[in-house]
Design a protein around this motif. Structure first.
Motif, PDB file in Angstrom:
ATOM      1  N   THR A  65     -10.384  -2.414  -8.961  1.00 26.92           N
ATOM      2  CA  THR A  65     -10.139  -3.845  -8.813  1.00 26.92           C
ATOM      3  C   THR A  65     -10.874  -4.597  -9.914  1.00 26.92           C
ATOM      4  O   THR A  65     -12.074  -4.399 -10.113  1.00 26.92           O
ATOM      5  CB  THR A  65     -10.616  -4.353  -7.444  1.00 26.92           C
ATOM      6  N   ARG A  75      -3.219  -2.983  -0.413  1.00 23.94           N
ATOM      7  CA  ARG A  75      -3.572  -2.152   0.746  1.00 23.94           C
ATOM      8  C   ARG A  75      -2.697  -2.506   1.943  1.00 23.94           C
ATOM      9  O   ARG A  75      -2.263  -1.626   2.705  1.00 23.94           O
ATOM     10  CB  ARG A  75      -5.052  -2.315   1.081  1.00 23.94           C
ATOM     11  N   ASP A  76      -2.427  -3.803   2.130  1.00 27.49           N
ATOM     12  CA  ASP A  76      -1.561  -4.226   3.234  1.00 27.49           C
ATOM     13  C   ASP A  76      -0.166  -3.632   3.105  1.00 27.49           C
ATOM     14  O   ASP A  76       0.512  -3.402   4.113  1.00 27.49           O
ATOM     15  CB  ASP A  76      -1.469  -5.755   3.286  1.00 27.49           C
ATOM     16  N   HIS A 129      -7.954 -10.350  -4.199  1.00 28.61           N
ATOM     17  CA  HIS A 129      -6.816 -10.802  -3.394  1.00 28.61           C
ATOM     18  C   HIS A 129      -5.618  -9.877  -3.578  1.00 28.61           C
ATOM     19  O   HIS A 129      -4.970  -9.473  -2.600  1.00 28.61           O
ATOM     20  CB  HIS A 129      -6.443 -12.229  -3.784  1.00 28.61           C
ATOM     21  N   ALA A 144      -6.275  -6.510  -1.891  1.00 30.82           N
ATOM     22  CA  ALA A 144      -6.085  -6.566  -0.442  1.00 30.82           C
ATOM     23  C   ALA A 144      -4.600  -6.543  -0.082  1.00 30.82           C
ATOM     24  O   ALA A 144      -4.191  -5.869   0.872  1.00 30.82           O
ATOM     25  CB  ALA A 144      -6.752  -7.817   0.120  1.00 30.82           C
TER      26      ALA A 144
END
Length: 226
Positions: free
Chosen positions: A96, A87-88, A81, A84
């Motif tokens: 990870t 990256r956003d 989570h 992600a």
């Protein structure tokens, strides 16, 4: 009869867990005990660091404009989570972890990291030292008022514990109402469960610190069909 889960974590995680719980077939009720707010912080020189360690997506949500200066640093994320979210926000994720903050130092060392910058919360698991050259709190979780009548939603339900702070606070709130024996707990880890103390109707612990594992641990608490 549907098992009622009471989600204590702050937003935006509260709404996310409620949605996941309902998708899994549970009744979900929100009772946030804390609200996350940003802290003032000074951006360090990224050239003095070789990676950015993130153990919560809140470091990104509440890090503010200073994050832009750190995008050259590869990220070691505590779990999928957080990876992600990184990256956003435009970061490259080097590695990870499995969701356990205690394991992230070994993961960083495995990848040759020696001077990591750790952006974190005011209440945290890791401290500076070893591979963490610099540790900076960029947010904090502040307790919000909870009226005694709001605790009624816990009666014969299951309180979900995502942190030791939540475990300690719900224990203090419930002790005042003397209703511990009617409430079950589901915790992200044994340490979090221990922080809540004893005397609860039941306590279960997730095999890994994520909502899917937390829901799986609830099987012994499911109402018996007749």
């Amino acid at each position: 009869m549907t098992l009622r889960l009471v989600v204590l974590r702050p937003e935006p995680g509260n709404a996310a867990t409620c949605a996941r719980a309902e998708a899994a077939g549970f009744e979900a009720m929100a009772l946030p005990l804390f609200a996350v707010e940003p802290l003032d912080w000074t951006v360090p020189d990224p050239a003095r660091h070789d990676a950015l360690i993130l153990t919560s997506a809140n470091s990104l949500r509440f890090g503010g404009d200073g994050l832009a200066a750190l995008r050259s640093l590869p990220v070691i994320a505590v779990g999928a989570h957080t990876a992600a979210a990184a990256r956003d926000y435009g970061f490259d994720v080097m590695a990870t972890g499995s969701g356990n903050a205690a394991d992230i130092l070994a993961l960083a060392a495995h990848h040759g990291i020696a001077r990591a910058l750790h952006l974190t919360g005011h209440d945290r698991t890791l401290e500076a030292g070893g591979v963490i050259a610099t540790l900076i709190p960029v947010y904090r979780s502040a307790a919000v008022p909870v009226e005694p009548f709001a605790l009624a939603v816990l009666d014969h339900g299951v309180a979900l514990l995502h942190s030791a702070r939540a475990a300690k606070r719900i224990a203090a709130l419930v002790d005042a109402a003397e209703t511990r024996a009617t409430i079950a707990l589901a915790a992200f880890s044994p340490a979090i469960a221990a922080a809540a103390g004893v005397g609860w109707r039941a306590i279960v612990t997730a095999a890994t610190p994520d909502d899917a594992a937390l829901f799986a641990a609830l099987a012994p608490l499911a109402p018996t069909k007749r």
